[in-house]
Enzyme design. Structure first.
Site, mmCIF file in Angstrom:
data_model
loop_
_atom_site.group_PDB
_atom_site.id
_atom_site.type_symbol
_atom_site.label_atom_id
_atom_site.label_comp_id
_atom_site.label_asym_id
_atom_site.label_seq_id
_atom_site.Cartn_x
_atom_site.Cartn_y
_atom_site.Cartn_z
ATOM 1 N N PHE A 57 -7.000 -21.380 11.099
ATOM 2 C CA PHE A 57 -6.996 -22.432 12.124
ATOM 3 C C PHE A 57 -5.769 -22.325 13.017
ATOM 4 C CE2 PHE A 57 -6.449 -26.745 13.748
ATOM 5 C CZ PHE A 57 -7.743 -27.051 14.152
ATOM 6 N N GLU A 58 -4.662 -21.836 12.473
ATOM 7 C CA GLU A 58 -3.412 -21.731 13.228
ATOM 8 C C GLU A 58 -3.271 -20.430 14.021
ATOM 9 O OE1 GLU A 58 -3.338 -24.767 10.310
ATOM 10 O OE2 GLU A 58 -3.542 -22.623 9.887
ATOM 11 N N VAL A 79 -8.940 -14.703 6.962
ATOM 12 C CA VAL A 79 -10.045 -14.649 6.010
ATOM 13 C C VAL A 79 -10.558 -16.066 5.794
ATOM 14 C CG1 VAL A 79 -10.745 -14.015 3.666
ATOM 15 C CG2 VAL A 79 -9.016 -12.646 4.866
ATOM 16 N N GLY A 84 -18.814 -24.915 -0.226
ATOM 17 C CA GLY A 84 -19.926 -25.843 -0.323
ATOM 18 C C GLY A 84 -19.899 -26.977 0.686
ATOM 19 N N HIS A 87 -16.658 -27.232 6.116
ATOM 20 C CA HIS A 87 -15.328 -26.756 6.491
ATOM 21 C C HIS A 87 -15.364 -25.335 7.040
ATOM 22 C CE1 HIS A 87 -11.239 -25.107 5.552
ATOM 23 N NE2 HIS A 87 -10.879 -26.249 6.094
ATOM 24 N N ARG A 126 -14.382 -4.961 3.356
ATOM 25 C CA ARG A 126 -14.005 -4.787 4.758
ATOM 26 C C ARG A 126 -12.488 -4.705 4.980
ATOM 27 N NH1 ARG A 126 -18.565 -7.478 4.167
ATOM 28 N NH2 ARG A 126 -20.252 -7.193 5.660
#
Length: 156
Positions: A57-58, A79, A84, A87, A126
């Protein structure tokens, strides 16, 4: 795998200042991404630094600040693993949309190395680790360098 058909880019990073901006979640995967980006920038001859942010988010705000402070390009690494709750969707959208906005607002490239995953194994596949099928850190760094060079050419 999504890496099938990926381009072979000839990257020359000499004279470029690049900042790797990386999240701090999921250390093994993130460290693999950072290692791939670092190897690529070193072999390309780019000057680079690494900064860590709390999470994906930052990434946009730190990337924007790096570019406004004189970097020619950013390699954004993060990442995000589905859980569940909603978010995952919120953070993935915020990181993706934010980094796109940063690139457009600054006119400078952001190599996109944010993995949005259903599970940890997808990230390990990856991350450019021994046994990984892809190296998304390398790919993001190559894209940032190639785009920075292209923009310099277009601007004359």
């Amino acid at each position: 795998m999504s890496g099938a058909g990926s381009p072979e880019l000839d990257v020359d990073g000499r004279g470029l200042r690049v900042v790797i901006v990386a999240g701090s979640w999921h250390d093994e995967i993130t460290d693999g991404l950072i290692a791939g980006a670092t190897r690529t920038l070193e072999s390309a001859g780019a000057e680079f630094t690494l900064v860590r942010v709390p999470g994906s988010f930052e990434l946009p705000v730190a990337s924007k600040t790096a570019l406004e402070s004189g970097a020619d390009a950013v390699v954004a690494l993060g990442v995000i693993i589905r859980g569940g709750t909603p978010h995952f969707e919120y953070v993935s959208a915020a990181a993706t949309d934010g980094l796109t906005r940063v690139a457009l607002d600054t006119g400078k490239p952001v190599g996109f190395g944010v993995l949005t995953l259903d599970d940890e194994q997808q990230g390990l596949d990856r991350a450019g680790l021994p046994g990984s099928k892809e190296d998304k850190g390398r790919e993001a760094a190559e894209a940032a360098i190639a785009t920075a060079r292209l923009l310099r050419t277009l601007r004359g």
